[in-house]
Scaffold this active site. Structure first.
Site, mmCIF file in Angstrom:
data_model
loop_
_atom_site.group_PDB
_atom_site.id
_atom_site.type_symbol
_atom_site.label_atom_id
_atom_site.label_comp_id
_atom_site.label_asym_id
_atom_site.label_seq_id
_atom_site.Cartn_x
_atom_site.Cartn_y
_atom_site.Cartn_z
ATOM 1 N NE ARG A 114 -5.110 -17.014 3.036
ATOM 2 C CZ ARG A 114 -4.237 -16.051 2.803
ATOM 3 N NH1 ARG A 114 -4.286 -14.910 3.469
ATOM 4 N NH2 ARG A 114 -3.295 -16.214 1.881
ATOM 5 C CD GLU A 121 -2.439 -6.599 7.916
ATOM 6 O OE1 GLU A 121 -2.706 -7.429 8.806
ATOM 7 O OE2 GLU A 121 -1.346 -6.588 7.309
ATOM 8 C CB ALA A 123 -0.937 -0.016 1.206
ATOM 9 C CG ASN A 171 3.758 -8.237 7.991
ATOM 10 O OD1 ASN A 171 4.720 -8.777 8.525
ATOM 11 N ND2 ASN A 171 2.712 -7.806 8.666
ATOM 12 N N GLY A 173 3.621 -13.955 0.205
ATOM 13 C CA GLY A 173 3.833 -14.938 -0.854
ATOM 14 C C GLY A 173 3.824 -14.387 -2.263
#
Length: 519
Positions: free
Chosen positions: A339, A478, A60, A87, A92
């Site tokens: 998930r 996030e 972001a 992060n 991934g």
């Protein structure tokens, strides 16, 4: 607080204000908290001034910075850690894209509406639909934008759990570093001021409540709180908060979810805490969904952090293998569910004393052919190899006959194209007929915070009491809440980060500039 306000209103403001730690106020009727979170701008001479300051350098943050620079704004990016990316670097590198050219080449029909529907289902209907549409609408164009900046994708589309169809692209590195490195390189080339070891301490506001800058500790050495020197940086157009989640902030995450204790590992980097979130809340930002914290269902207890198992399970076990209870040798959930469903199912595998009984996920050589971390997992004994199912059963203490019966049952389900037990999508299902076999023990880890501050579709942070934008304050990625609802689908973090980051950069760059004083 004014005594002329209705008692019900005053009581409600006190309750909601306490939940947010503090409230800046509704006009002159609510008193500002006595806190270092706000330094009045009229008393400030800034050490440096730019148009836009971006706090955080992940998907972001870097997307916001580059988009704002493309719009002609001068930009400074600050990050408290010694390296850029947070992060995002250890992510991934998978991005969900609705309507990518690669989908079209493979005859995969997709649409923004389908992706929205998938994310709404995973989010249990708690999603902010307008922000959700903004993200999904922007994925195809933003994927191309990343490609133009040098990001390279694998030449195939993947099907991640919870998505109704294959729509996931992944960097050739199988890592978010494959996105962060090109963006950081482009930012430096375009003259964006990039600074590590610069920790946000507080916001600076003017007498109208407009955020005009930040107070930081420069030369900060995480986690040494006494390190660094105080500096004040001004932003003529605004501050963009792209500070990520708080997955490694054990005390704060326990306040939201008491079961997420220190015994549960996290995939997040050490600096992923709630400090920046708290600073936004202290000036009135509206927090939502803070208790919605996602566990990554593809992790292993045999290594720290993301490790090697996460990529192996995402690429191999879940789409091209099965997961069984070690005590029975039987499947117990849909391996391609979202998930939350998968993590919740795995967390039920416990003994009579409540201790984990780690499920076993496995596939064969064909299923593991695209798993880039296979060799490393074998080297560090996280992934184990067996030539036969009998040998695999012996390694993990699984009843051999039951395991062979489960594999036979699975192969029949692939032949019929229907998983009558758990309803797993079978379009890309693979029969497990021949070894060697590769397996890993599985247990979820704290991975992603669906909650954060509330923003509108202009990426403006909204006030807890007035629900109006806090002038000069934007947020993306996030650090915000509401887009994913109760559960984020895999590969949607990159999608959210890049799309909302670009949106924040564009909106902030279009904001009216103010005049600030230099030292």
């Amino acid at each position: 607080m004014s005594d002329k306000q209705p008692i019900s209103l005053r009581r409600r403001q006190l309750i909601t204000g306490g939940a947010a730690l503090a409230v800046t106020g509704l006009g002159a009727s609510l008193a500002k908290p006595v806190s270092a979170a706000c330094v009045p701008a009229e008393e400030v001479k800034f050490d440096e001034v730019v148009d836009i300051i971006v706090v955080g350098s992940g998907f972001a943050g870097m997307s916001a910075a580059l988009q704002a620079r493309e719009a002609g704004a001068s930009v400074m990016v600050v990050d408290k850690m010694p390296v850029f990316g947070g992060n995002s670097t250890i992510n991934g590198g998978a991005m969900a894209v609705a309507g990518s050219p690669l989908q079209q080449q493979n005859g995969i029909k997709d649409s923004v509406d389908t992706m929205v529907a998938d994310m709404l289902e995973a989010g249990r209907g708690m999603n902010d639909v307008e922000m959700l549409k903004l993200v999904c609408n922007g994925t195809a164009e933003s994927c191309q934008w990343l490609t133009d900046y040098g990001v390279k994708w694998k030449p195939f589309v993947q099907h991640f759990g919870g998505h109704s169809i294959p729509r996931v692209l992944q960097t050739v590195e199988s890592s978010g570093a494959g996105i962060i490195r090109p963006l950081v390189k482009a930012a430096k080339k375009r003259g964006i001021d990039m600074r590590t070891q610069t920790k946000l301490e507080s916001f600076i506001e003017d007498d109208q409540g407009r955020v005009t800058g930040i107070e930081v500790k420069a030369n900060y050495f995480f986690p040494k709180e006494r390190s660094g020197v105080t500096r004040r940086y001004g932003a003529r157009k605004g501050i963009i908060m792209a500070t990520g989640g708080f997955g490694r902030d054990i005390e704060y995450r326990k306040m939201q979810q008491p079961k997420l204790t220190k015994e549960l590992d996290s995939t997040n980097h050490p600096g992923a805490n709630a400090d920046a979130l708290k600073q936004m809340m202290l000036i009135g930002a509206n927090p939502i969904h803070l208790d919605q914290i996602q566990l990554g269902p593809w992790a292993s207890p045999d290594e720290k952090g993301f490790g090697t198992a996460s990529q192996f399970n995402t690429i191999a076990t879940y789409p091209r293998g099965i997961v069984v209870d070690a005590r029975t040798g039987k499947r117990f959930f849909n391996e391609l569910a979202d998930r939350k469903a998968r993590a919740d199912a795995i967390m039920t595998r416990r003994d009579a004393q409540g201790q984990p009984v780690y499920p076993i996920g496995f596939t064969n050589a064909e299923g593991a052919s695209k798993a880039q971390t296979l060799d490393w997992g074998l080297k560090y004994n996280v992934i184990k190899k067996a030539d036969t199912l009998e040998e695999l059963a012996k390694i993990y203490g699984i009843p051999a006959d039951a395991l062979k019966a489960q594999v036979e049952s699975w192969n029949k389900a692939v032949d019929t194209g229907e998983d009558s037990e758990f309803g797993r999508p079978m379009q890309k299902a693979m029969k497990l007929e021949q070894g060697p076999w590769y397996a890993v023990r599985m247990w979820p880890k704290v991975h992603y915070c669906m909650g954060g501050v509330k923003v509108n579709t202009r990426s403006e942070v909204l006030h807890l009491v007035t629900y109006k934008p806090i002038a000069g304050l934007f947020a993306a990625g996030e650090a915000t809440g509401g887009i994913h609802g109760a559960s984020r689908l895999g590969a949607c973090a990159v999608a959210e980060g890049v799309v909302t980051g670009r949106n924040a950069g564009q909106m902030c760059a279009a904001s009216k500039s103010i005049v600030l004083k230099h030292v």
